[in-house]
Scaffold this active site. Structure first.
Site, mmCIF file in Angstrom:
data_model
loop_
_atom_site.group_PDB
_atom_site.id
_atom_site.type_symbol
_atom_site.label_atom_id
_atom_site.label_comp_id
_atom_site.label_asym_id
_atom_site.label_seq_id
_atom_site.Cartn_x
_atom_site.Cartn_y
_atom_site.Cartn_z
ATOM 1 N N ARG A 176 -9.248 4.246 3.251
ATOM 2 C CA ARG A 176 -9.322 3.245 2.536
ATOM 3 C C ARG A 176 -7.644 2.836 2.617
ATOM 4 O O ARG A 176 -7.057 2.033 3.113
ATOM 5 C CB ARG A 176 -9.808 3.245 1.252
ATOM 6 C CG ARG A 176 -9.894 1.863 0.355
ATOM 7 C CD ARG A 176 -8.627 1.304 -0.309
ATOM 8 N NE ARG A 176 -7.908 2.199 -0.905
ATOM 9 C CZ ARG A 176 -6.534 2.004 -1.638
ATOM 10 N NH1 ARG A 176 -6.131 0.713 -1.241
ATOM 11 N NH2 ARG A 176 -6.091 2.911 -2.483
ATOM 12 N N ASP A 177 -6.914 3.795 1.731
ATOM 13 C CA ASP A 177 -5.342 3.788 1.168
ATOM 14 C C ASP A 177 -4.732 3.546 2.762
ATOM 15 O O ASP A 177 -4.074 2.673 2.894
ATOM 16 C CB ASP A 177 -5.038 5.012 0.451
ATOM 17 C CG ASP A 177 -3.508 4.561 0.241
ATOM 18 O OD1 ASP A 177 -2.816 3.668 0.401
ATOM 19 O OD2 ASP A 177 -3.148 5.368 -0.720
ATOM 20 N N HIS B 115 -1.642 12.280 -6.552
ATOM 21 C CA HIS B 115 -1.627 11.332 -5.279
ATOM 22 C C HIS B 115 0.186 11.413 -4.958
ATOM 23 O O HIS B 115 0.720 10.777 -5.813
ATOM 24 C CB HIS B 115 -1.984 10.052 -5.650
ATOM 25 C CG HIS B 115 -2.051 9.053 -4.399
ATOM 26 N ND1 HIS B 115 -3.129 8.823 -3.624
ATOM 27 C CD2 HIS B 115 -0.827 8.477 -3.915
ATOM 28 C CE1 HIS B 115 -2.632 7.905 -2.705
ATOM 29 N NE2 HIS B 115 -1.402 7.674 -2.896
ATOM 30 N N HIS C 291 3.217 10.703 -2.058
ATOM 31 C CA HIS C 291 3.799 10.062 -0.755
ATOM 32 C C HIS C 291 5.017 10.919 -0.327
ATOM 33 O O HIS C 291 5.773 11.400 -1.307
ATOM 34 C CB HIS C 291 4.317 8.768 -0.841
ATOM 35 C CG HIS C 291 3.157 7.671 -0.920
ATOM 36 N ND1 HIS C 291 2.906 6.490 -0.368
ATOM 37 C CD2 HIS C 291 1.733 7.759 -1.544
ATOM 38 C CE1 HIS C 291 1.889 5.842 -0.574
ATOM 39 N NE2 HIS C 291 1.292 6.566 -1.296
ATOM 40 N N CYS D 255 4.892 3.969 7.487
ATOM 41 C CA CYS D 255 5.281 2.942 8.126
ATOM 42 C C CYS D 255 4.817 3.167 9.649
ATOM 43 O O CYS D 255 4.969 4.034 10.313
ATOM 44 C CB CYS D 255 6.731 2.933 8.173
ATOM 45 S SG CYS D 255 7.716 2.092 9.378
#
Lengths: 309, 309
Positions: free
Chosen positions: A13-14, A205, A207, A238
């Site tokens: 999903r993400d 969560h 990053h 990215c």
């Protein structure tokens, strides 16, 4: 040290949502099948949003209808509002994720709602889930830093965690949406949150934008958090610099926790072929920070005596 | 939280030594100048070894003779033996590094000496340094895992730390030479070492092979370690995958510690142009995990009002 840590895979999903290429329902199911095949037991399988807004997630209902046996796997669907809840419910989702960004400007800019409105929507969905026997997990987004308002006070995160906990959220996920957290801040936020919700039902969560995701996970696991989001191969970063700015890679998280003696139910080396399958499906070059080393180890194991033919 | 953490830059020696291209003395001095210019105050400037064995380090005596003012900078030279000590002393080095790999096989394979012999050589150099007023820093290499013997028992590291401490080493550096350590193991080893040497005089050297270097640094700083080795841009890694398998990048370490509130005396953004200078000098593509993000921030700062024209 034989503690169990749950890995919640968000790649389907993400991860896929931020990619240019839209995968077919069949390809998304193939990806999910590979992940479940190596022991992933918590997985965000899609989102019930408008296919006009997010074409990558079109047909999530068909994904849910065809998921591999779910007896031991918790498949979650992201829902933006009550309409999404109804769609997810109709598609058979028993775990749903709502997202509450904890700053005013993020809500205004991102979904044109006030923070209060979003909080009310999320609360209503959580309560509805309790009535229906659906587990609703509440993401607290931009919990460390907001791209518009800057640093977020830990007490603000605590306040919304308390709301969601009181409403009956199955889980509260503290999300470093822009990858700005550092380990000292992680400890401060988790200390605040632990005052209103037991850390066993808190997940994090992270990053890897600033390279600190694993250090932040270490800080969280030290505090008592036992579940983390991650994305296979770092999918969702990215496209020009895989893994550099996106979700922390599942293989990196599993390797660190496994090395430290935590049980994840996943063999880190077995994630190597999964990363490659997902590369083939997405056409992306993927792989977390440990991927090069993991690949060497995986090849060594599979080229050993008895495998060479 | 206003604790100071020292960054020991190893790029000009450890970093350059593993590169194909040999830099001239002038280029190495330029690199050192850039590093000192942004606040690096501890630096491994070269090694006094045979130029036949390590051509990249030829002329280290000339590097030492021309170093930028050393009043506030500690320049260290690596020495392999007593002959190297004499050369370094003659070149004016006041800080010297010796390397003691803590397993038998690593010594046999690497330098054709027994572990006992190497320990004796290192001890003699440390004692000689005390007599001459030279600070000798002792590296304990492969302190977590040996490529030949596997995992190293923390008690073995403690034993050699005790030897070096008793001999009068100025510092004891616990080195994860092959990048195999995990945070749990780091804590075990540091706990053992702390029994025989105060952690204020212990430093750690991590590689990022498995992506865990920053997590290992977090574990170390939590234990009380206040000095870390790092290499600008991750110089010293594999030339085909910069930063992937080599020394942890200085900018990543500085950014994490700075974000957490530790004082390093270095502005992480100011490392961006230094990485670029070193890229130009070495012809390598460099940059740690945070480099992309740091570059964006640095450009934003330097393109702001008052800089544009």
């Amino acid at each position: 040290m034989a503690d169990t840590v749950r890995i919640n895979e968000v790649g389907p999903r993400d991860g896929l949502q931020s990619q240019g290429k839209t995968l077919s329902v069949e390809d998304r199911l193939a990806m999910i099948g590979h992940l479940v095949g190596v022991g992933i037991r918590n997985l965000e399988a899609g989102s019930f949003v408008s296919p006009k807004a997010v074409p990558q997630m079109a047909g999530t209902d068909r994904v849910f209808a065809a998921l591999p046996s779910s007896d031991s796997v918790r498949y979650a669907g992201l829902i933006p509002n009550m309409k999404g809840y109804e769609l997810a419910l109709a598609a058979g989702a028993r775990v749903m994720n709502v997202v509450l960004s904890v700053t005013e400007t993020m809500n205004q800019k991102n979904i044109r709602m006030s923070l209060d409105q979003t909080a009310q929507v999320c609360e209503a969905i959580v309560r509805r889930g309790c009535d229906d026997g659906v587990e609703v997990q509440a993401y607290l987004a931009v919990a460390f830093e907001c791209p518009f308002e800057g640093r977020v006070a830990p007490s603000v995160v605590r306040q919304f965690a308390e709301h969601m906990q009181a409403a009956g959220a199955a889980k509260i996920i503290i999300a470093d949406t822009i990858g700005a957290a550092n380990p000292a801040q992680v400890r401060q936020v988790l200390q605040e949150v632990s005052r209103v919700a037991p850390l066993e039902k808190v997940s994090c969560h992270f990053h890897d934008t600033r390279g600190m995701a694993l250090a932040n996970i270490l800080a969280s696991v030290d505090c008592g958090v036992r579940e983390f989001d991650s994305s296979i191969g770092g999918l969702g970063g990215c496209p020009f610099s895989p893994g550099a700015t996106g979700n922390v890679a599942t293989e990196d998280v599993v390797l660190m926790l496994d090395s430290m003696g935590y049980q994840t139910g996943i063999d880190p080396l077995e994630l190597v072929p999964v990363v490659r399958e997902v590369e083939a499906l997405t056409g992306m070059s993927l792989g977390g920070k440990s991927f090069r080393w993991l690949t060497q180890q995986w090849e060594k194991r599979n080229e050993g005596p008895g495998h060479g033919g």
